[in-house]
Design a protein around this motif. Structure first.
Motif, mmCIF file in Angstrom:
data_model
loop_
_atom_site.group_PDB
_atom_site.id
_atom_site.type_symbol
_atom_site.label_atom_id
_atom_site.label_comp_id
_atom_site.label_asym_id
_atom_site.label_seq_id
_atom_site.Cartn_x
_atom_site.Cartn_y
_atom_site.Cartn_z
ATOM 1 N N THR A 5 0.879 -1.243 -0.022
ATOM 2 C CA THR A 5 -0.011 -0.039 -0.020
ATOM 3 C C THR A 5 0.895 1.503 0.073
ATOM 4 N N LEU A 6 0.518 2.271 -0.633
ATOM 5 C CA LEU A 6 0.983 3.719 -0.506
ATOM 6 C C LEU A 6 -0.152 4.593 -0.177
ATOM 7 N N SER A 7 0.175 5.311 0.990
ATOM 8 C CA SER A 7 -0.952 5.834 1.874
ATOM 9 C C SER A 7 -0.548 7.264 2.258
ATOM 10 N N GLN A 8 -1.658 8.255 2.443
ATOM 11 C CA GLN A 8 -1.269 9.137 3.328
ATOM 12 C C GLN A 8 -2.578 9.385 4.037
ATOM 13 N N ILE A 9 -2.530 10.412 5.035
ATOM 14 C CA ILE A 9 -3.624 10.812 5.800
ATOM 15 C C ILE A 9 -4.177 12.132 5.456
ATOM 16 N N GLU A 10 -5.285 12.250 4.875
ATOM 17 C CA GLU A 10 -5.634 13.712 4.397
ATOM 18 C C GLU A 10 -6.067 14.374 5.729
ATOM 19 N N LEU B 278 0.430 17.164 5.487
ATOM 20 C CA LEU B 278 1.398 16.528 4.740
ATOM 21 C C LEU B 278 0.773 16.112 3.354
ATOM 22 N N LYS B 279 1.659 16.039 2.350
ATOM 23 C CA LYS B 279 1.107 15.832 1.186
ATOM 24 C C LYS B 279 1.990 14.481 0.544
ATOM 25 N N GLY B 280 1.241 13.727 -0.238
ATOM 26 C CA GLY B 280 1.758 12.635 -1.122
ATOM 27 C C GLY B 280 1.763 11.036 -0.505
ATOM 28 N N PHE B 281 1.674 10.259 -1.347
ATOM 29 C CA PHE B 281 1.419 8.711 -0.834
ATOM 30 C C PHE B 281 3.030 8.307 -0.449
ATOM 31 N N SER B 282 3.234 8.698 0.631
ATOM 32 C CA SER B 282 4.583 8.485 1.043
ATOM 33 C C SER B 282 4.643 7.396 2.091
ATOM 34 N N LYS B 283 3.754 6.980 2.579
ATOM 35 C CA LYS B 283 3.838 5.824 3.779
ATOM 36 C C LYS B 283 3.491 4.334 3.013
ATOM 37 N N TRP B 284 4.859 3.451 3.060
ATOM 38 C CA TRP B 284 4.615 2.098 2.604
ATOM 39 C C TRP B 284 4.194 1.217 3.630
ATOM 40 N N GLY B 285 3.232 0.233 3.061
ATOM 41 C CA GLY B 285 2.893 -0.715 3.980
ATOM 42 C C GLY B 285 2.518 -2.098 3.185
ATOM 43 N N TYR B 286 2.035 -2.994 4.109
ATOM 44 C CA TYR B 286 1.694 -4.433 3.496
ATOM 45 C C TYR B 286 0.205 -4.565 3.526
ATOM 46 N N THR B 287 -0.233 -5.150 2.514
ATOM 47 C CA THR B 287 -1.514 -5.637 2.256
ATOM 48 C C THR B 287 -1.793 -7.163 2.008
ATOM 49 N N GLY B 288 -2.693 -7.891 2.400
ATOM 50 C CA GLY B 288 -2.743 -9.266 1.762
ATOM 51 C C GLY B 288 -4.012 -10.129 2.623
ATOM 52 N N LEU C 57 -8.671 -9.058 4.998
ATOM 53 C CA LEU C 57 -7.302 -8.685 4.612
ATOM 54 C C LEU C 57 -6.822 -8.077 5.927
ATOM 55 N N PHE C 58 -5.462 -8.041 5.961
ATOM 56 C CA PHE C 58 -4.660 -7.391 6.866
ATOM 57 C C PHE C 58 -3.804 -6.117 5.938
ATOM 58 N N SER C 59 -4.195 -4.851 6.518
ATOM 59 C CA SER C 59 -3.551 -3.944 5.580
ATOM 60 C C SER C 59 -2.948 -2.956 6.593
ATOM 61 N N GLN C 60 -1.855 -2.137 6.172
ATOM 62 C CA GLN C 60 -1.204 -1.110 6.662
ATOM 63 C C GLN C 60 -1.360 0.088 6.108
ATOM 64 N N ARG C 61 -1.610 1.385 6.827
ATOM 65 C CA ARG C 61 -1.845 2.542 6.203
ATOM 66 C C ARG C 61 -1.235 3.740 7.181
ATOM 67 N N GLY C 62 -1.214 4.735 6.800
ATOM 68 C CA GLY C 62 -0.303 6.101 7.716
ATOM 69 C C GLY C 62 -0.184 7.030 6.830
ATOM 70 N N SER C 63 0.913 7.580 7.446
ATOM 71 C CA SER C 63 1.496 8.725 6.947
ATOM 72 C C SER C 63 3.005 9.099 6.993
ATOM 73 N N ASN D 7 -6.423 7.712 3.065
ATOM 74 C CA ASN D 7 -6.379 7.582 1.466
ATOM 75 C C ASN D 7 -5.223 6.605 0.944
ATOM 76 N N SER D 8 -5.639 5.943 0.393
ATOM 77 C CA SER D 8 -4.596 5.030 0.057
ATOM 78 C C SER D 8 -4.511 4.092 -1.264
ATOM 79 N N LEU D 9 -3.634 3.818 -1.927
ATOM 80 C CA LEU D 9 -3.439 3.085 -3.096
ATOM 81 C C LEU D 9 -2.788 1.722 -2.739
ATOM 82 N N SER D 10 -3.234 0.646 -3.364
ATOM 83 C CA SER D 10 -2.703 -0.707 -3.126
ATOM 84 C C SER D 10 -2.278 -1.362 -4.393
ATOM 85 N N PHE D 11 -1.323 -2.020 -4.476
ATOM 86 C CA PHE D 11 -0.965 -2.971 -5.724
ATOM 87 C C PHE D 11 -0.398 -4.007 -5.322
#
Length: 215
Positions: A30-35, A39-49, A70-76, A205-209
């Motif tokens: 996951t690439l995430s941020q906290i609106e 702070l700006k940008g999807f800069s926090k990396w995490g795992y999802t699966g 799922l287990f997912s990590q988000r943040g900033s 706010n997150s994007l996952s791949f």
């Protein structure tokens, strides 16, 4: 135990539709941020699966419904110090329920739905700031335990049961309310620093791949 029981309840309607159910497993990033954290940008990396199941509403499986656990990590994250530095991680157990349309020409799945997430640990952030310029309220970093998000995704077929999944997810309700920020600019007539204060509601706010293997 209650979590597994809830997953079974969600899967039961799929079994009574009389269509074939496909199970799948997934793993990715996951690439995430906290609106609202200034702070700006999807800069926090995490795992999802996790695991899931998908079923078609018709014999050609043009329209489908999927449910996952799922287990997912988000943040900033911001390490530049502009306007302040922060590393904050939120761990969630989540259950997305998504409706899909299958492209009859290439087999691509386009989906939209909702995801309920339960926060499994309150964050213990690492932060630093210039208290003479910009200052977030660091007295309370607690976030709400529940999160309901809108989900939009695309699944690209790659090889046999292997798919590439790109998912965007955004909280429908604030996961943290009234986070206070203070900015110091100039001085008052009496020589004291001039402070401007405001509060923000925060949303994930997150994007996952992910790579998905469907059986």
């Amino acid at each position: 135990m209650k979590k597994y029981f809830l997953i079974l309840l969600l899967l039961m309607p799929l079994t009574v539709m009389g269509q074939k159910i496909h199970a799948f497993v997934s793993s990715g990033l996951t690439l995430s941020q906290i609106e609202g954290d200034e702070l700006k940008g999807f800069s926090k990396w995490g795992y999802t699966g996790g695991v899931g199941a998908i079923v078609g509403f018709d014999r050609y499986e043009t329209w489908n419904l999927s449910v996952e656990a799922l287990f997912s990590q988000r943040g900033s994250y911001n390490g530049t110090g502009d306007p302040y530095s922060l590393s904050l991680r939120l761990d969630y157990v989540e259950i997305p329920l998504i409706f899909h349309w299958r492209d009859p020409w290439g087999g691509m799945l386009i989906g939209a739905g909702l995801s309920y997430s339960r926060l499994t640990r309150q964050p213990h952030p690492i932060w630093a700031c210039d208290t003479n310029y910009f200052m977030p309220d660091t007295g309370d970093f607690s976030f709400r335990s529940n999160d309901l998000s809108a989900v939009f995704e695309i699944r690209f077929p790659m090889w046999k049961g292997l798919q590439l999944n790109i998912r965007w997810q955004y909280s429908l309700f604030a996961v943290k309310k009234d986070w206070e920020f203070t900015e110091y600019r100039g001085t008052n007539p009496d020589g004291t620093p001039h402070a401007t204060k405001w509060t923000n509601d925060c949303n994930n706010n997150s994007l996952s791949f992910r790579l998905i293997w469907q059986f």
